[in-house]
Write a protein that holds these residues in place. Structure first.
Motif, short mmCIF file in Angstrom:
data_model
loop_
_atom_site.label_atom_id
_atom_site.label_comp_id
_atom_site.label_asym_id
_atom_site.label_seq_id
_atom_site.Cartn_x
_atom_site.Cartn_y
_atom_site.Cartn_z
N ASP A 14 0.78 -1.24 0.00
CA ASP A 14 0.00 0.00 0.00
C ASP A 14 0.81 1.29 0.00
O ASP A 14 0.26 2.37 0.22
N ILE A 15 2.11 1.23 -0.26
CA ILE A 15 2.86 2.49 -0.34
C ILE A 15 2.58 3.20 -1.65
O ILE A 15 2.82 4.40 -1.81
N ALA A 16 2.07 2.46 -2.60
CA ALA A 16 1.70 3.04 -3.90
C ALA A 16 0.41 2.36 -4.36
O ALA A 16 -0.09 1.43 -3.72
N ASP A 17 -0.09 2.83 -5.48
CA ASP A 17 -1.33 2.28 -6.01
C ASP A 17 -1.19 0.80 -6.35
O ASP A 17 -2.13 0.02 -6.22
N ASN A 18 0.01 0.43 -6.79
CA ASN A 18 0.28 -0.97 -7.08
C ASN A 18 1.24 -1.53 -6.04
O ASN A 18 2.07 -0.81 -5.49
N THR A 19 1.14 -2.79 -5.81
CA THR A 19 2.00 -3.47 -4.85
C THR A 19 3.46 -3.37 -5.28
O THR A 19 3.78 -3.48 -6.46
N ILE A 20 4.32 -3.15 -4.30
CA ILE A 20 5.76 -3.18 -4.55
C ILE A 20 6.31 -4.49 -4.01
O ILE A 20 6.03 -4.87 -2.87
N SER A 21 7.08 -5.15 -4.83
CA SER A 21 7.73 -6.38 -4.39
C SER A 21 9.07 -6.49 -5.10
O SER A 21 9.13 -6.67 -6.31
N ILE A 22 10.13 -6.33 -4.34
CA ILE A 22 11.49 -6.43 -4.87
C ILE A 22 12.17 -7.59 -4.17
O ILE A 22 12.17 -7.66 -2.94
N SER A 23 12.72 -8.49 -4.95
CA SER A 23 13.41 -9.63 -4.36
C SER A 23 14.70 -9.86 -5.11
O SER A 23 14.76 -9.73 -6.34
N ASN A 24 15.74 -10.19 -4.38
CA ASN A 24 17.05 -10.38 -5.01
C ASN A 24 17.88 -11.33 -4.14
O ASN A 24 17.83 -11.25 -2.91
N VAL A 25 18.63 -12.18 -4.80
CA VAL A 25 19.54 -13.09 -4.11
C VAL A 25 20.95 -12.83 -4.59
O VAL A 25 21.20 -12.80 -5.80
N ALA A 26 21.86 -12.62 -3.66
CA ALA A 26 23.27 -12.45 -4.00
C ALA A 26 24.05 -13.66 -3.46
O ALA A 26 23.81 -14.10 -2.34
N TYR A 27 24.95 -14.16 -4.29
CA TYR A 27 25.90 -15.18 -3.84
C TYR A 27 27.15 -14.45 -3.39
O TYR A 27 27.73 -13.68 -4.16
N LEU A 28 27.53 -14.67 -2.17
CA LEU A 28 28.64 -13.91 -1.61
C LEU A 28 29.95 -14.53 -2.07
O LEU A 28 30.40 -15.56 -1.56
N THR A 29 30.55 -13.90 -3.07
CA THR A 29 31.75 -14.44 -3.69
C THR A 29 32.94 -13.52 -3.43
O THR A 29 32.78 -12.35 -3.10
N LYS A 30 34.11 -14.08 -3.65
CA LYS A 30 35.34 -13.29 -3.54
C LYS A 30 35.39 -12.28 -4.68
O LYS A 30 34.73 -12.45 -5.71
N ALA A 31 36.19 -11.26 -4.48
CA ALA A 31 36.25 -10.16 -5.45
C ALA A 31 36.60 -10.65 -6.84
O ALA A 31 37.60 -11.36 -7.03
N GLY A 32 35.75 -10.32 -7.79
CA GLY A 32 36.04 -10.60 -9.18
C GLY A 32 36.03 -12.05 -9.56
O GLY A 32 36.60 -12.43 -10.59
N SER A 33 35.37 -12.89 -8.75
CA SER A 33 35.37 -14.31 -9.08
C SER A 33 34.03 -14.94 -8.70
O SER A 33 33.17 -14.28 -8.13
N ALA A 34 33.89 -16.21 -9.04
CA ALA A 34 32.69 -16.95 -8.68
C ALA A 34 32.94 -17.85 -7.47
O ALA A 34 32.11 -18.69 -7.13
N VAL A 35 34.09 -17.67 -6.85
CA VAL A 35 34.45 -18.48 -5.68
C VAL A 35 33.86 -17.84 -4.43
O VAL A 35 33.99 -16.64 -4.21
N GLY A 36 33.20 -18.65 -3.62
CA GLY A 36 32.50 -18.11 -2.47
C GLY A 36 33.42 -17.56 -1.39
O GLY A 36 34.53 -18.08 -1.19
N LEU A 37 32.96 -16.52 -0.72
CA LEU A 37 33.68 -16.03 0.46
C LEU A 37 33.78 -17.18 1.46
O LEU A 37 32.80 -17.90 1.69
N ASP A 38 34.95 -17.32 2.08
CA ASP A 38 35.14 -18.51 2.92
C ASP A 38 35.52 -18.18 4.36
O ASP A 38 35.90 -19.06 5.11
N GLN A 39 35.41 -16.90 4.74
CA GLN A 39 35.72 -16.56 6.13
C GLN A 39 34.62 -15.66 6.69
O GLN A 39 34.01 -14.87 5.97
N THR A 40 34.41 -15.81 7.97
CA THR A 40 33.36 -15.00 8.62
C THR A 40 33.71 -14.77 10.08
O THR A 40 34.41 -15.59 10.71
#
Lengths: 149, 139
Positions: A14-40
């Motif tokens: 109800d913030i606008a006349d039409n429903t707002i729905s934004i969805s996004n999934v990020a894979y947490l990868t190392k810089a400039g690669s498809a290799v996942g972050l491995d430390q936390t």
């Protein structure tokens, strides 16, 4: 290779006349690669009872190691409180050694952002430490995680 | 009053020895109240890959220390592409292709713009800001 995902859903009927729905999934990868972050940092929890500014993420004492700067680190911070009147100010030290305010987390609010984690010295002169400042002396607890490489 | 929620789910089965599963939902209120935010702006733009700093969202007097929340997503798909995210030229971090961020943005002063910088490649960025109001510029 670790695979960590961060999903967001922003929704409003109800913030606008039409429903707002934004969805996004990020894979947490190392810089400039498809290799996942491995430390936390793991999920951490700190309670504050003063309005003093405190280093939440202190790059000079970060788990006895140095975060690799200018990579793909991510930070999650949540104010676990329930007060909608009191907040915790979150800021980042800038290159001039001053605190640059990001925003205010009220009770229940969370934030998730990329983190360059630039470290320059043990004196914190220009370190990109993350600082927090509660608005009240009432007890407030933050939960946070850092993902890094 | 509008009801807008933001939910994050962080999950991994193999980053640590036990599964990581964290979920949190917050309702977006006006600062210091339980009144829902009633205004938003959104867009999709291409950031030039010339290493210059550009204002993505301009700090505005009406929004100083209000309940503003910002979502930004980098829609590029090449792993090496990224945009720096800055506030008043202070770098927060690199938003790589496929990454998103969500922050409260207090717009502490007139210079506290939300800025982007793409060092090498054009990056397509989507954004949304939920807010309490902005200062309009006269025609």
């Amino acid at each position: 290779m670790a695979k960590t995902t961060a999903q967001i859903t922003l929704a409003s009927p109800d913030i606008a006349d039409n429903t707002i729905s934004i969805s996004n999934v990020a894979y947490l990868t190392k810089a400039g690669s498809a290799v996942g972050l491995d430390q936390t940092s793991g999920l951490r929890r700190r309670t504050f009872t003063s309005t003093s500014t405190v280093k939440l993420i202190d790059l000079d004492h970060y788990q006895d190691q140095t975060l690799t700067a200018n990579k793909a680190a991510k930070v999650y911070i949540k104010n676990t409180g329930t007060s909608t009147a009191e907040h915790v100010k979150v800021g980042i030290q800038n290159a001039a050694g001053a605190l640059e305010e990001i925003g205010w987390l009220y009770g229940g609010d969370w934030m998730f952002f990329p983190y360059s984690a630039a470290y320059t010295s043990a004196a914190h002169a220009n370190n990109q430490d993350i600082d927090v400042t509660p608005s009240s002396t009432d007890s407030v607890t933050l939960e946070y995680i850092v993902f890094y490489e | 009053m509008a009801t807008t929620t933001a939910t994050i789910t962080l999950a991994s089965t193999d980053l640590i020895s036990d599964s990581l599963s964290l979920s949190s939902t917050t309702t977006l209120y006006d600062a210091g109240t339980t009144t829902g935010l009633t205004q938003y702006d959104s867009g999709r733009v291409k950031i030039p890959g010339d290493n210059n700093i550009y204002i993505l969202l301009d700090s505005t007097a009406a929004a100083v220390n209000k309940g503003n929340r910002v979502y930004v997503a980098n829609k590029n798909t090449e792993d090496a592409h990224y945009v720096d995210i800055l506030i008043d030229e202070a770098v927060l971090g690199r938003l790589y292709a496929g990454d998103w961020m969500f922050i409260p943005w207090s717009q502490a002063d007139a210079a506290a713009n939300l800025e982007v910088r793409a060092p090498n490649e054009v990056n397509t960025v989507e954004y949304a800001i939920f807010h309490e109001g902005r200062t309009f510029t006269g025609a």
